[in-house]
Enzyme design. Structure first.
Site, PDB file in Angstrom:
ATOM      1  N   LYS A  87       0.828  -1.193   0.000  1.00  0.00           N
ATOM      2  CA  LYS A  87       0.000   0.000   0.000  1.00  0.00           C
ATOM      3  C   LYS A  87       0.868   1.250   0.000  1.00  0.00           C
ATOM      4  O   LYS A  87       2.044   1.210   0.387  1.00  0.00           O
ATOM      5  CB  LYS A  87      -0.899   0.020   1.251  1.00  0.00           C
ATOM      6  CG  LYS A  87      -1.967  -1.061   1.286  1.00  0.00           C
ATOM      7  CD  LYS A  87      -2.788  -0.944   2.560  1.00  0.00           C
ATOM      8  CE  LYS A  87      -3.835  -2.039   2.674  1.00  0.00           C
ATOM      9  NZ  LYS A  87      -4.910  -1.917   1.678  1.00  0.00           N
ATOM     10  N   ASP A  98      -8.231  -3.343  10.157  1.00  0.00           N
ATOM     11  CA  ASP A  98      -8.694  -4.332   9.176  1.00  0.00           C
ATOM     12  C   ASP A  98      -9.178  -5.620   9.836  1.00  0.00           C
ATOM     13  O   ASP A  98      -9.431  -6.602   9.162  1.00  0.00           O
ATOM     14  CB  ASP A  98      -7.578  -4.636   8.179  1.00  0.00           C
ATOM     15  CG  ASP A  98      -8.103  -4.949   6.791  1.00  0.00           C
ATOM     16  OD1 ASP A  98      -9.303  -4.726   6.543  1.00  0.00           O
ATOM     17  OD2 ASP A  98      -7.320  -5.421   5.952  1.00  0.00           O
ATOM     18  N   GLU A 162      -6.333  -9.887   0.434  1.00  0.00           N
ATOM     19  CA  GLU A 162      -6.069 -11.012   1.341  1.00  0.00           C
ATOM     20  C   GLU A 162      -7.268 -11.384   2.204  1.00  0.00           C
ATOM     21  O   GLU A 162      -7.384 -12.522   2.662  1.00  0.00           O
ATOM     22  CB  GLU A 162      -4.867 -10.686   2.242  1.00  0.00           C
ATOM     23  CG  GLU A 162      -5.149  -9.838   3.476  1.00  0.00           C
ATOM     24  CD  GLU A 162      -5.669  -8.446   3.186  1.00  0.00           C
ATOM     25  OE1 GLU A 162      -6.456  -7.925   4.004  1.00  0.00           O
ATOM     26  OE2 GLU A 162      -5.303  -7.862   2.132  1.00  0.00           O
ATOM     27  N   ARG A 164     -10.438 -11.829   1.531  1.00  0.00           N
ATOM     28  CA  ARG A 164     -11.287 -12.889   0.967  1.00  0.00           C
ATOM     29  C   ARG A 164     -10.601 -14.251   1.050  1.00  0.00           C
ATOM     30  O   ARG A 164     -11.269 -15.285   1.129  1.00  0.00           O
ATOM     31  CB  ARG A 164     -11.650 -12.551  -0.480  1.00  0.00           C
ATOM     32  CG  ARG A 164     -10.468 -12.502  -1.428  1.00  0.00           C
ATOM     33  CD  ARG A 164     -10.770 -11.737  -2.698  1.00  0.00           C
ATOM     34  NE  ARG A 164     -10.989 -10.325  -2.435  1.00  0.00           N
ATOM     35  CZ  ARG A 164     -11.272  -9.426  -3.382  1.00  0.00           C
ATOM     36  NH1 ARG A 164     -11.382  -9.807  -4.639  1.00  0.00           N
ATOM     37  NH2 ARG A 164     -11.442  -8.166  -3.074  1.00  0.00           N
TER      38      ARG A 164
END
Length: 317
Positions: A87, A98, A162, A164
Site C-alpha cells: 500500500k 482491518d 487477502e 477474501r
C-alpha cells in the site's frame, strides 16, 4: 494489535462466558498441515503466527438430538501492509482496523451467549480468521497458488486482496459436514469483513453492504439494521456472472477481479461464496463493513448489534 492479542481476547471471552463455551486455536504451520492454506499463506510472513480461532456454545440439553447451528466468521487482519502489493504510505495508515469483521462477530458471539438467547438456533459458533498481512522473505507472492480448506486452488494476483482468502478458509471450515457436531445442521453462515473499498462507493461510509444467497435472510438483515441502528443494504448476488472475473488458467480461480468496474463488492463476496462446501444448502450472508467500521481513525463497533439483531437476541426483538 497482534494476532496473539486477538487469540488472548477470544480466550478471555470464553472465560467470561464460562461453562458451556469451548475455544479451539489452530496456529502457524498447523494451519498449513490441516489444510488452511489461504489463511496460512496470508499470515506466514509475519513475526507472530496466523490463527484460526473457533468458539462454540450450545443450548442443546440432549447432545444426541438434532440441532441447528449459526456460524459467524470474521476477517481478522490485525495489520494490512498490502503484502508485496504494498500500500501507499497514505493508504496503509489506519490498517490496524482491518480486523473490524472479527471484532464484530466476536462481540456479537459474546453478547448473544451472555443473553442466553440467539433465536431459533440451538448452537452458535464464532470463527476468527486472524493474520497479519506482512512483507518479508516468507511473504506470499503474486503467481503463488494457494489451496483453501475448501480444496479449491487460488492463483494470487493481488496480495492486497487477502481478506477474501482468509474468509475462504473460514466459511469452508463452517460448512464442512460434521465440522462441529455430527448431529448438528449448520443453517446460517454470516461472514463479516472490512473487505472492499468498493463497499463505500456502493453504500457509503455509514451503511454496510450485504450479499446473500437467501432472500429471507437478506430481508431479515436489512430489518435487523433498522432495529439495531447498524444500517445495511443489499447488493446483487449473481455468482454465475461474477465468477468469470476470477478466471485462471492454472487454478480454480484468481483472488482479484479482472475488471475493477464490474461490481467489485459483489464480486468479492462471490469469491467467498465459492468456498462454501458443495453439500451446504443453508443460508449465507456476507457483510462488508469497510466504511462504517471506523470513523476518523477510531473503531465504531459496527456489526455487533446488527448480528445480534439478526440472530434474534434481546433487546432487538
Amino acid at each position: 494489535m497482534t494476532t496473539d492479542a486477538v487469540v488472548l481476547e477470544a480466550e478471555a471471552v470464553a472465560a467470561r462466558l464460562g461453562a458451556g463455551v469451548t475455544v479451539r486455536v489452530t496456529r502457524g504451520e498447523d494451519l498449513e498441515a490441516q489444510g488452511y492454506g489461504c489463511l496460512y499463506g496470508v499470515g506466514k510472513a509475519a513475526e507472530l503466527a496466523p490463527a484460526l480461532v473457533v468458539l462454540s456454545h450450545s443450548k442443546k440439553a440432549d447432545s444426541s438430538s438434532k440441532g441447528k447451528a449459526a456460524c459467524l466468521v470474521g476477517k481478522g487482519i490485525v495489520y494490512d501492509t498490502g503484502g508485496l502489493a504494498l500500500k501507499s504510505k497514505e493508504g496503509m495508515c489506519s490498517m490496524k482496523m482491518d480486523c473490524g469483521g472479527a471484532a464484530a462477530v466476536l462481540s456479537a458471539f459474546e453478547g448473544a451467549v451472555a443473553s442466553g438467547d440467539y433465536g431459533p438456533y440451538t448452537s452458535l459458533h464464532c470463527v476468527l480468521c486472524v493474520a497479519e498481512n506482512a512483507i518479508g522473505p516468507k511473504a506470499f507472492r503474486h503467481d503463488d497458488i494457494l489451496t483453501s480448506f475448501s480444496g479449491k486452488t487460488v492463483e494470487v494476483n493481488n496480495t492486497d486482496a487477502e481478506g477474501r482468502l482468509v474468509l475462504a478458509d473460514g466459511v469452508a471450515h463452517c460448512t464442512k459436514p460434521g465440522a462441529f457436531d455430527d448431529e448438528e445442521e449448520v443453517a446460517l453462515v454470516v461472514d463479516a469483513a472490512t473487505l472492499t473499498g468498493a463497499q463505500m462507493v456502493a453504500t457509503g461510509k455509514r451503511i454496510c453492504a450485504l450479499v446473500s444467497n437467501d432472500d429471507d435472510v437478506e430481508a431479515a438483515a436489512v430489518d435487523a439494521g433498522l432495529r439495531s441502528g447498524d444500517l445495511a443494504r443489499p447488493l446483487p448476488f449473481v455468482p454465475e456472472w461474477h465468477k468469470a472475473e476470477f478466471k485462471s488458467v492454472v487454478a480454480d480461480m484468481k483472488n482479484s477481479v479482472k475488471d475493477r468496474n464490474n461490481a467489485q463488492c459483489s464480486c468479492a463476496a462471490s469469491f467467498v461464496f465459492q468456498h462454501l462446501h458443495p453439500d451446504y444448502h443453508g443460508a449465507w450472508l456476507h457483510v462488508d463493513l469497510a466504511g462504517p467500521a471506523f470513523v476518523n481513525d477510531r473503531a465504531t463497533g459496527f456489526g455487533c448489534a446488527l448480528i445480534m439483531a439478526l440472530l434474534g437476541c434481546q433487546p432487538f426483538k
